[in-house]
Design an enzyme around this catalytic site. Structure first.
Site, PDB file in Angstrom:
ATOM      1  N   LYS A  69       0.844  -1.214   0.000  1.00 13.98           N
ATOM      2  CA  LYS A  69       0.000   0.000   0.000  1.00 13.98           C
ATOM      3  C   LYS A  69       0.872   1.254   0.000  1.00 13.98           C
ATOM      4  O   LYS A  69       0.658   2.179  -0.799  1.00 13.98           O
ATOM      5  CB  LYS A  69      -0.898   0.006   1.246  1.00 13.98           C
ATOM      6  CG  LYS A  69      -1.574   1.341   1.523  1.00 13.98           C
ATOM      7  CD  LYS A  69      -2.460   1.289   2.739  1.00 13.98           C
ATOM      8  CE  LYS A  69      -1.777   1.599   4.047  1.00 13.98           C
ATOM      9  NZ  LYS A  69      -1.430   3.018   4.277  1.00 13.98           N
ATOM     10  N   ASN A  70       1.874   1.274   0.890  1.00 13.52           N
ATOM     11  CA  ASN A  70       2.652   2.508   1.049  1.00 13.52           C
ATOM     12  C   ASN A  70       3.621   2.759  -0.103  1.00 13.52           C
ATOM     13  O   ASN A  70       4.127   3.872  -0.252  1.00 13.52           O
ATOM     14  CB  ASN A  70       3.417   2.493   2.383  1.00 13.52           C
ATOM     15  CG  ASN A  70       2.475   2.729   3.555  1.00 13.52           C
ATOM     16  OD1 ASN A  70       1.296   3.020   3.364  1.00 13.52           O
ATOM     17  ND2 ASN A  70       2.981   2.594   4.764  1.00 13.52           N
ATOM     18  N   ARG A  72      -8.577  -0.522   4.899  1.00 11.69           N
ATOM     19  CA  ARG A  72      -7.736   0.505   4.260  1.00 11.69           C
ATOM     20  C   ARG A  72      -6.398  -0.086   3.848  1.00 11.69           C
ATOM     21  O   ARG A  72      -5.746   0.449   2.944  1.00 11.69           O
ATOM     22  CB  ARG A  72      -7.440   1.636   5.270  1.00 11.69           C
ATOM     23  CG  ARG A  72      -8.525   2.661   5.426  1.00 11.69           C
ATOM     24  CD  ARG A  72      -8.017   3.807   6.282  1.00 11.69           C
ATOM     25  NE  ARG A  72      -6.656   4.135   5.910  1.00 11.69           N
ATOM     26  CZ  ARG A  72      -5.686   4.455   6.761  1.00 11.69           C
ATOM     27  NH1 ARG A  72      -5.913   4.513   8.046  1.00 11.69           N
ATOM     28  NH2 ARG A  72      -4.483   4.747   6.340  1.00 11.69           N
ATOM     29  N   CYS A  75      -4.872  13.569  12.648  1.00 15.98           N
ATOM     30  CA  CYS A  75      -5.018  12.148  12.381  1.00 15.98           C
ATOM     31  C   CYS A  75      -5.017  11.495  13.750  1.00 15.98           C
ATOM     32  O   CYS A  75      -4.400  12.010  14.673  1.00 15.98           O
ATOM     33  CB  CYS A  75      -3.828  11.728  11.538  1.00 15.98           C
ATOM     34  SG  CYS A  75      -3.533   9.995  11.488  1.00 15.98           S
ATOM     35  N   ARG A 115       0.557  14.906  12.665  1.00 18.00           N
ATOM     36  CA  ARG A 115       1.051  14.700  11.296  1.00 18.00           C
ATOM     37  C   ARG A 115       1.051  15.975  10.460  1.00 18.00           C
ATOM     38  O   ARG A 115       0.315  16.109   9.481  1.00 18.00           O
ATOM     39  CB  ARG A 115       0.258  13.587  10.615  1.00 18.00           C
ATOM     40  CG  ARG A 115       0.361  12.282  11.364  1.00 18.00           C
ATOM     41  CD  ARG A 115      -0.364  11.161  10.717  1.00 18.00           C
ATOM     42  NE  ARG A 115       0.457  10.422   9.772  1.00 18.00           N
ATOM     43  CZ  ARG A 115       0.090   9.257   9.240  1.00 18.00           C
ATOM     44  NH1 ARG A 115      -1.050   8.731   9.553  1.00 18.00           N
ATOM     45  NH2 ARG A 115       0.874   8.645   8.401  1.00 18.00           N
ATOM     46  N   ASP A 136       4.595   0.933  12.034  1.00 15.31           N
ATOM     47  CA  ASP A 136       3.405   0.261  11.503  1.00 15.31           C
ATOM     48  C   ASP A 136       3.289  -1.202  11.949  1.00 15.31           C
ATOM     49  O   ASP A 136       2.300  -1.854  11.647  1.00 15.31           O
ATOM     50  CB  ASP A 136       3.404   0.324   9.967  1.00 15.31           C
ATOM     51  CG  ASP A 136       3.052   1.718   9.456  1.00 15.31           C
ATOM     52  OD1 ASP A 136       2.669   2.582  10.272  1.00 15.31           O
ATOM     53  OD2 ASP A 136       3.161   1.942   8.237  1.00 15.31           O
TER      54      ASP A 136
HETATM   55  C1  UD1 Z   1       4.282   7.066   6.176  1.00 14.61           C
HETATM   56  C2  UD1 Z   1       3.425   5.828   6.040  1.00 14.61           C
HETATM   57  C3  UD1 Z   1       2.889   5.400   7.398  1.00 14.61           C
HETATM   58  C4  UD1 Z   1       4.047   5.215   8.387  1.00 14.61           C
HETATM   59  C5  UD1 Z   1       4.940   6.469   8.425  1.00 14.61           C
HETATM   60  C6  UD1 Z   1       6.195   6.291   9.273  1.00 14.61           C
HETATM   61  C7  UD1 Z   1       2.490   6.057   3.828  1.00 14.61           C
HETATM   62  C8  UD1 Z   1       1.296   6.301   2.978  1.00 14.61           C
HETATM   63  N1  UD1 Z   1       2.324   6.126   5.158  1.00 14.61           N
HETATM   64  O1  UD1 Z   1       3.440   8.100   6.668  1.00 14.61           O
HETATM   65  O2  UD1 Z   1       2.195   4.165   7.236  1.00 14.61           O
HETATM   66  O3  UD1 Z   1       3.539   4.981   9.676  1.00 14.61           O
HETATM   67  O4  UD1 Z   1       5.373   6.809   7.082  1.00 14.61           O
HETATM   68  O5  UD1 Z   1       6.930   5.212   8.837  1.00 14.61           O
HETATM   69  O6  UD1 Z   1       3.556   5.770   3.321  1.00 14.61           O
HETATM   70  N2  UD1 Z   1       6.313  14.998  10.267  1.00 14.61           N
HETATM   71  C9  UD1 Z   1       6.462  16.353  10.524  1.00 14.61           C
HETATM   72  N3  UD1 Z   1       6.385  17.234   9.480  1.00 14.61           N
HETATM   73  C10 UD1 Z   1       6.173  16.831   8.199  1.00 14.61           C
HETATM   74  C11 UD1 Z   1       6.027  15.449   7.946  1.00 14.61           C
HETATM   75  C12 UD1 Z   1       6.100  14.550   9.002  1.00 14.61           C
HETATM   76  O7  UD1 Z   1       6.647  16.735  11.670  1.00 14.61           O
HETATM   77  O8  UD1 Z   1       6.128  17.680   7.296  1.00 14.61           O
HETATM   78  C13 UD1 Z   1       6.357  14.043  11.388  1.00 14.61           C
HETATM   79  C14 UD1 Z   1       4.998  13.345  11.588  1.00 14.61           C
HETATM   80  O9  UD1 Z   1       4.139  14.121  12.375  1.00 14.61           O
HETATM   81  C15 UD1 Z   1       5.394  12.057  12.266  1.00 14.61           C
HETATM   82  C16 UD1 Z   1       6.778  11.766  11.669  1.00 14.61           C
HETATM   83  O10 UD1 Z   1       7.232  12.988  11.076  1.00 14.61           O
HETATM   84  O11 UD1 Z   1       5.518  12.233  13.652  1.00 14.61           O
HETATM   85  C17 UD1 Z   1       6.766  10.687  10.624  1.00 14.61           C
HETATM   86  O12 UD1 Z   1       5.905  11.057   9.569  1.00 14.61           O
HETATM   87  P1  UD1 Z   1       6.162  10.626   8.065  1.00 14.61           P
HETATM   88  O13 UD1 Z   1       7.423   9.821   7.978  1.00 14.61           O
HETATM   89  O14 UD1 Z   1       6.026  11.812   7.211  1.00 14.61           O
HETATM   90  O15 UD1 Z   1       4.936   9.642   7.820  1.00 14.61           O
HETATM   91  P2  UD1 Z   1       3.932   9.629   6.606  1.00 14.61           P
HETATM   92  O16 UD1 Z   1       4.669   9.850   5.339  1.00 14.61           O
HETATM   93  O17 UD1 Z   1       2.763  10.478   6.916  1.00 14.61           O
END
Ligand code: UD1
Length: 415
Positions: free
Chosen positions: A22-23, A396, A116, A121, A304
């Protein structure tokens, strides 16, 4: 609202075929907007998240069709660039269209992703990167609008190795002028898969899978046919299912190297694994011993798989400690596990789990995707049937979940 009723199985045994990731699929579907022409993706899992992404792409005017697990995407030459709020809010990963749409069409107006359940996030890292690449950003009430004549290559340092920000910026950089360096980049296998796809389309990318990625922009990408990697989180969930049920499973069509953080812990817990090139055979007849887990960016233990591991530790001998460092609110499965008889104490981002010999069947709620997987694992050693409500969350991320469980001896009835 649907639910699963799971009866504790007598024996868990058989073969599980793992679906496409999925990811990995979600960013690659959006990246398919970058080339000119028809891109075909195979092994795209049928999930509500991938269906939402297909709807988003289609509503913008692109052609996105699906046949079995094959998806074909033909980008429009003059698409809509302001997707509707109601569709975007159904999927946080919808934000991954920002990089490709901005880089290719020079404009996007996108609803700001809301909070979320597992954490706030934010998207600040994505926006800082686009801004460094010369996009003009305007943040209004509930939306972000970005415009550019042409993105320019830039040196970008991410404060945290965010998966989504690394993906969004890497996609955008492919059509930027000049060289982009992303430092402190995420190194998850899904990043490497996205880079492999982009490189097959003609992009010049070095270092994907490490903490420094260099992208040399180009004017044009060509479409290709590409197969999505296997879902390491689905595979890890089935490993945990086999361990909880003291079963014997052959988990096929996977990349065992992507599962190293999980397989290392399972072996420490006393599970017997036979690791081949594309499969893992798990024999979990011995009792499980507790271990400690700390979630970290890849190659650390994946957040995850933390809820599934927490469920498993509830059934292990001894005391295990779980520290969640990625998301601030990812223990929502714990009150539900406690309702089933688990002995878990939470202090901030740390959970202390004292294993018990068995759990009690109960009605429990899947508060998010992986929490639902954790409750499924807990249900296997309960003394009675467990009803998991809100299974929309599970659907999902797990393709044909009840069918796959039924095939290995776990009776799941969908209500
Ligand atoms: C992706 C995965 C999700 C997984 C996560 C961490 C997908 C669709 N989802 O989510 O399943 O749990 O990686 O491995 O691939 N953050 C910030 N600012 C930003 C972006 C992120 O502070 O601009 C923080 C988030 O709040 C969180 C951390 O960074 O605490 C990790 O987030 P991120 O790695 O971006 O996860 P996703 O890409 O949303």
């Amino acid at each position: 609202m649907s639910s699963y009723i799971i009866t504790p199985p007598a024996e868990v045994k058989g073969t599980v075929e793992i679906s496409g990731s999925k990811n990995a699929a979600l960013p690659i579907i959006t990246a398919a907007l970058l080339p000119d022409g028809a891109t075909t993706l195979t092994r795209v899992p049928h999930l509500s998240d991938t269906k939402f992404m297909q709807e988003i792409i289609s509503i913008l005017g692109h052609d996105c069709s699906w046949d079995d697990n094959q998806m074909t995407i033909i980008p429009a030459s003059r698409p809509i660039t302001d997707p509707p709020m109601e569709l975007m809010s159904k999927l946080r990963a919808s934000f991954l269209i920002m990089g490709p749409v901005l880089a290719k069409y020079g404009h996007i107006r996108i609803p700001y992703p809301g909070g979320c359940k597992i954490g706030a996030r934010p998207i600040d890292l994505h926006l800082k990167g686009f801004s460094a690449m010369g996009a003009e950003l305007c943040q209004g009430h509930g939306y972000v609008e970005a415009t550019c004549n042409h993105l320019e290559g830039a040196d970008i340092y991410l404060d945290f190795p965010s998966v989504g920000a690394t993906e969004n910026l890497m996609m955008a950089a492919c059509l930027a002028r000049g060289i982009t360096n992303i430092e402190n980049a995420a190194a998850e296998p899904e990043i490497l898969d996205l880079a492999e796809f982009l490189m097959q389309c003609g992009a010049e990318i070095e270092g994907a899978g490490s903490d420094r990625i260099t992208i040399t922009g180009t004017d044009h990408l060509s479409p290709c046919q590409y197969e999505i990697i296997p879902d390491r989180i689905e595979a890890g969930t089935f490993l945990a299912i086999a361990a909880a049920a003291h079963g014997h499973l052959d988990i096929q069509n996977i990349r065992p190297a992507h599962l190293k953080p999980m397989t290392a812990k399972l072996e420490e817990m006393g599970v017997n694994l036979t690791i081949e090139e594309k499969s893992i055979e798990i024999d979990a007849s011995a009792p499980l011993s507790a271990v400690d887990i700390k979630t970290l960016p890849y190659p650390g233990f994946p957040t995850d798989l933390q809820p599934q591991m927490t469920a498993l530790l509830s059934l292990s001998k001894g005391t295990g400690i779980v520290v969640e460092t990625i998301f601030e609110n990812r223990f929502m499965h714990i009150p539900e596990l406690v309702r089933m008889g688990a002995n878990i104490k939470v202090d901030g981002r740390t959970a202390v789990i004292d294993g018990v010999s068995g759990l009690t069947g109960a009605e429990v709620r899947a508060t998010d995707l992986r929490a639902g997987a954790a409750l499924t694992i807990a249900a296997l050693s309960a003394n009675d049937a467990t009803e998991i409500i809100d299974i929309e969350h599970i659907e999902r991320g797990y393709e044909n979940f009840p069918e796959k469980l039924n095939k290995i001896g776990i009776s799941v009835y969908k209500k």
